[in-house]
Write a protein that holds these residues in place. Structure first.
Motif, PDB file in Angstrom:
ATOM      1  N   GLY A  31       0.838  -1.301  -0.158  1.00 13.54           N
ATOM      2  CA  GLY A  31      -0.018   0.030  -0.075  1.00 13.54           C
ATOM      3  C   GLY A  31       0.811   1.374   0.066  1.00 13.54           C
ATOM      4  O   GLY A  31       1.956   1.347   0.005  1.00 13.54           O
ATOM      5  N   SER A  32      -0.103   2.323   0.057  1.00 19.11           N
ATOM      6  CA  SER A  32       0.535   3.559   0.236  1.00 19.11           C
ATOM      7  C   SER A  32      -0.664   4.668   0.762  1.00 19.11           C
ATOM      8  O   SER A  32      -1.637   4.136   1.168  1.00 19.11           O
ATOM      9  N   HIS A  33      -0.409   5.746   0.258  1.00 19.27           N
ATOM     10  CA  HIS A  33      -1.515   6.935   0.731  1.00 19.27           C
ATOM     11  C   HIS A  33      -2.421   7.560  -0.490  1.00 19.27           C
ATOM     12  O   HIS A  33      -1.751   7.709  -1.540  1.00 19.27           O
ATOM     13  N   LEU A  36       5.175  -4.054   1.900  1.00 18.65           N
ATOM     14  CA  LEU A  36       5.844  -3.662   1.079  1.00 18.65           C
ATOM     15  C   LEU A  36       5.179  -2.273   0.358  1.00 18.65           C
ATOM     16  O   LEU A  36       3.716  -2.214   0.112  1.00 18.65           O
ATOM     17  N   GLU A  37       5.787  -1.375   0.419  1.00 16.33           N
ATOM     18  CA  GLU A  37       5.282  -0.183  -0.396  1.00 16.33           C
ATOM     19  C   GLU A  37       6.034   0.625  -1.829  1.00 16.33           C
ATOM     20  O   GLU A  37       7.477   0.420  -1.519  1.00 16.33           O
ATOM     21  N   ALA A  38       5.386   1.081  -2.820  1.00 16.88           N
ATOM     22  CA  ALA A  38       6.069   1.478  -3.762  1.00 16.88           C
ATOM     23  C   ALA A  38       5.810   2.840  -3.881  1.00 16.88           C
ATOM     24  O   ALA A  38       4.726   3.277  -3.383  1.00 16.88           O
ATOM     25  N   ILE A  59      -0.070   7.995  -4.179  1.00 18.11           N
ATOM     26  CA  ILE A  59      -1.154   7.374  -5.146  1.00 18.11           C
ATOM     27  C   ILE A  59      -0.718   6.336  -6.159  1.00 18.11           C
ATOM     28  O   ILE A  59      -1.253   5.408  -6.172  1.00 18.11           O
ATOM     29  N   VAL A  60       0.576   6.416  -6.716  1.00 16.68           N
ATOM     30  CA  VAL A  60       0.904   5.583  -7.548  1.00 16.68           C
ATOM     31  C   VAL A  60       1.402   4.330  -6.745  1.00 16.68           C
ATOM     32  O   VAL A  60       1.119   3.041  -7.496  1.00 16.68           O
ATOM     33  N   GLY A  61       1.667   4.334  -5.744  1.00 11.18           N
ATOM     34  CA  GLY A  61       1.849   3.160  -5.000  1.00 11.18           C
ATOM     35  C   GLY A  61       0.633   2.429  -4.620  1.00 11.18           C
ATOM     36  O   GLY A  61       0.768   1.075  -4.794  1.00 11.18           O
ATOM     37  N   VAL A  62      -0.367   3.077  -4.360  1.00 11.15           N
ATOM     38  CA  VAL A  62      -1.546   2.275  -4.050  1.00 11.15           C
ATOM     39  C   VAL A  62      -1.938   1.695  -5.095  1.00 11.15           C
ATOM     40  O   VAL A  62      -2.369   0.543  -5.286  1.00 11.15           O
TER      41      VAL A  62
END
Length: 419
Positions: free
Chosen positions: A89-91, A197-199, A104-107
């Motif tokens: 994930g991400s935010h 894991l987060e991108a 956003i791109v990571g989500v």
């Protein structure tokens, strides 16, 4: 001279990257301000973007829900009921006048990765994508609220935080349709987790300088934030001689320069990002100035030593000018070091794209992985961001780099799933 490695994305990575890029453009339209992207916690825009992304998750085969803190989840079960859970994930929240990729791109990459890897059936781990609701802290001044709830470290004192309109966090929860008494329900069970894991786009220029599209994060900066109040004396600008002035603005300005001087000398990062002055009249010596200090370092002890030096400098400035300079800490986060086994998985993912020597980077920016690091192993994949600019409309990541990131991320997740 050896030839540069041939780095290429798969056709599936390219197709998914084009979709992710379109989604980023679509979410950029969900904003409270015409002409610029601003999307904050517990706002109507927060609700709208959760609804949109939930639809994309469902289309990808994920079961979705919104948790007790307003975070959006999407899950694909593992092969067995007791399969460990790998969080991705991400935010989705932003700063004021933001770019369209930070978080956003990571989500969205996590959504497409889950869809790709589970298309042929469940993995040995369950995949749970989390779109965190408040990483930036834009509305209430406290970062990582959404991921703190998931990590089970919610602080009851936060309920009294207020936004610029005087709305408290407790009131905003209720207006959003959440029950403050149930925020603890958002916490995950650490015993069930396989890691996180987060991108994320790199918020600096180092990948671009190295000519690499992707990098492995080694650690995330320790951070402290302060609100500082300089109290002097407001007096007539024309009638007060310099030797009788207690100018709060000049004391604050000198303190801001001290932040830059001391942090540069010690190889830390310090920023004065806000400053307000009262009474704010052209013909009045300022009697009150308030400013922020954001201090970051690779290690907690080094960061704290720099803060001690700054407080001494502030005291000397105040004494010399007859102004009291009083800092109040508003945020503290320890350094988070990424887990070697998860870093190895991400490194293998990057190598699968053809990059023979993946770059490793220390993240000077904070991320939701800092909260998750309190309850499980974490690691992060960085994507190249031309010029390194972020928290700005010009931040960017190219579709070809997203494609490489998707391929690398998928390989990393598969490697973790294999144990």
């Amino acid at each position: 001279m050896s030839a540069a490695p041939v780095v290429t994305a798969t056709a599936l990575g390219t197709a998914d990257a084009e979709l992710v890029a379109r989604w980023c453009d679509e979410l950029a339209l969900v904003t409270e301000e015409t002409g610029r992207i601003t999307r904050v916690y517990l706002s109507p825009e927060h609700a709208r973007v959760n609804g949109i992304v939930a639809g994309w998750m469902q289309d990808a085969g994920l079961t979705t829900w919104q948790d007790a803190a307003g975070n959006l989840h999407g899950r694909v079960d593992g092969a067995t009921p007791d399969a460990p859970v790998l969080l991705l994930g991400s935010h989705l929240d932003t700063v004021v006048d933001a770019g369209r990729y930070d978080g956003i791109v990571g989500v969205l990459m996590a959504v497409r990765t889950a869809a790709r890897l589970t298309a042929a059936g469940p993995l040995s781990v369950a995949l749970e994508v989390i779109a965190f609701s408040d990483e930036e802290g834009t509305r209430f001044g406290k970062a990582l609220l959404g991921s703190s709830a998931v990590a089970g470290v919610w602080d009851e004192s936060w309920w009294d935080l207020a936004d610029g309109d005087g709305v408290t966090l407790r009131e905003a929860f209720t207006r959003f349709g959440l029950d403050p008494a149930r925020v603890g329900d958002a916490a995950v069970d650490p015993t069930t987790l396989a890691g996180y894991l987060e991108a994320h786009i790199e918020q600096g220029p180092y990948l671009e300088q190295a000519g690499q599209a992707l990098g492995v994060v080694t650690s995330i900066a320790s951070a402290r934030r302060f609100s500082v109040e300089a109290v002097g004396e407001a007096r007539h600008a024309g009638g007060t001689p310099y030797e009788r002035r207690h100018d709060a603005l000049l004391a604050a300005a000198e303190a801001a320069l001290a932040v830059e001087r001391i942090c540069r000398a010690s190889h830390h990062v310090g920023t004065v990002g806000t400053m307000t002055v009262e009474p704010g009249a052209v013909n009045v010596v300022p009697g009150l100035a308030r400013f922020s200090v954001d201090l970051r370092g690779e290690f907690d002890d080094g960061r704290d030593a720099v803060w001690d030096e700054l407080t001494k400098a502030f005291a000397l400035i105040g004494e010399r000018r007859g102004v009291s300079v009083t800092p109040t800490e508003v945020h503290r986060a320890p350094a988070v070091f990424c887990a070697p086994r998860l870093m190895d998985a991400l490194r293998a993912g990057i190598e699968s794209t053809g990059e023979t020597a993946p770059m490793e980077l220390f993240s000077r920016a904070g991320h939701d992985a800092m909260s998750l690091g309190l309850v499980t192993d974490v690691a992060m994949l960085f994507l190249r961001n031309p010029d390194g600019i972020s928290h700005h409309p010009d931040e960017f990541v190219s579709t070809p780099d997203i494609a490489l990131g998707l391929d690398a991320f998928a390989v990393a997740v598969e490697r973790v799933a294999r144990g």
